[in-house]
Design a protein around this motif. Sequence first.
Motif: not given
Length: 426
Positions: A413-417
């Motif tokens: 999720r962090n990579v996506t954000a």
Amino acid sequence: MPRARDRVRDRRTCRDIGAKSWRYGVFLFLAARRTDTHDGRPWKVTVSKVSAFRYSKPREVARLFAEARAMISPSLTSLSTYGEDRSASHLRFLMVAEINGLIRPEIRALIAALCVALLCAAATPSADAAPSTAKAVSQPAVLSVTQLAPGLYAHRGHDDVATRQNGGDIANVGFVIGTRCVAVIDTGGTAAEGRALRAAIRAVTPLPVCYVINTHMHPDHILGNAAFVDDHPQFVGSDKLAEAEMSHAANYLRVLTRELGDVAAGSRVIPPTLPVHDTLDLDLGSRVLTLRTWKTAHTNNDLTVYDKRTGTLWLADLLFAGCLPVIDGSVLGWLDDLATIRALPGVRRVVPGHGPLRVQWPQALDAERDYLARLARDVRAAIRAGQTMQQAVDTIGVDQRGRWRLVDVYHRRNVTAAYAELEWEQ
């Protein structure tokens, strides 16, 4: 200290008091207030004084009874249902604990008087008393707290996502005590946790809760607010908090009910009544807390609390210790905020939003800063290389597992954000 039952000399008087014992507790207090209690022995109350004050001013009696309920711990606040637990030994224990734990003689007199009246009722049940088989009144659990500095207490949440097993208790929450009142810093993930936190406060101090501070919008920090509504505090948060909460409230409560079931009962979003723009000082009485808002980082409504007296900076979710930082705002803003936080003067200790309550300062910031900086660097490289978001998610930071807790839940999720934020740099 003499046992409470030893002070009840006249059993016939106890029988006379009967079911109206809570009222007589107030009358005893009225008498005690007019008796010299400064020698620490608040038992100088005679039956004649009780009779004399039996029909004292009704409004004053009502006010004093309300005062009694507010001053004593949660174990004795449900006085109107005392008949459901007539264990004299239990009441005697409560009396000793309460009287030993309070200083003001007048308050000691009040509690002692109320306990005497309850013990009278326990000795001689009235005609309309609850059956002896009745169960004790259910009281809220008391959240475990640690005193990190004088008058500053914190509870460590579980390093996990919200489940029925942990009851949504996954964030660090706490409170600060001044000479006038108490400020709560985040209230937990459910109304039940909020009630347990309130019980923990009452176990430490009778002072009123004047402020409930929410450090940001996430449900594990705000859904216990409902437990404090009857205290009539100011609910305090960033000036961006209300809008963020309202836009997510329905989803937060839907997910909470799905994951926790009836454990979520009573939980609700309560927006701030006192918004903070930039900074705000809150005076608790000989103790000032400085609240500060930040650039968009963990969220767009992050807020920290600084207690100058102890040099304690409550960073909440601007600092994750051991648990993977979660980006719901801006990776670049977060890195900027961490640089500013590191340079703040006077800070001697910090409290993270997740993970151990005691961490090294300023070293505690290093692991989080390194993770965020590497994430930004690797995502930028992936964007320059023409990788899609999915390719970046599948390849970046695969070695982070084992370095942080909850990597499998939040890293992708962090990579996506970060990708969604940084692709606009190109």
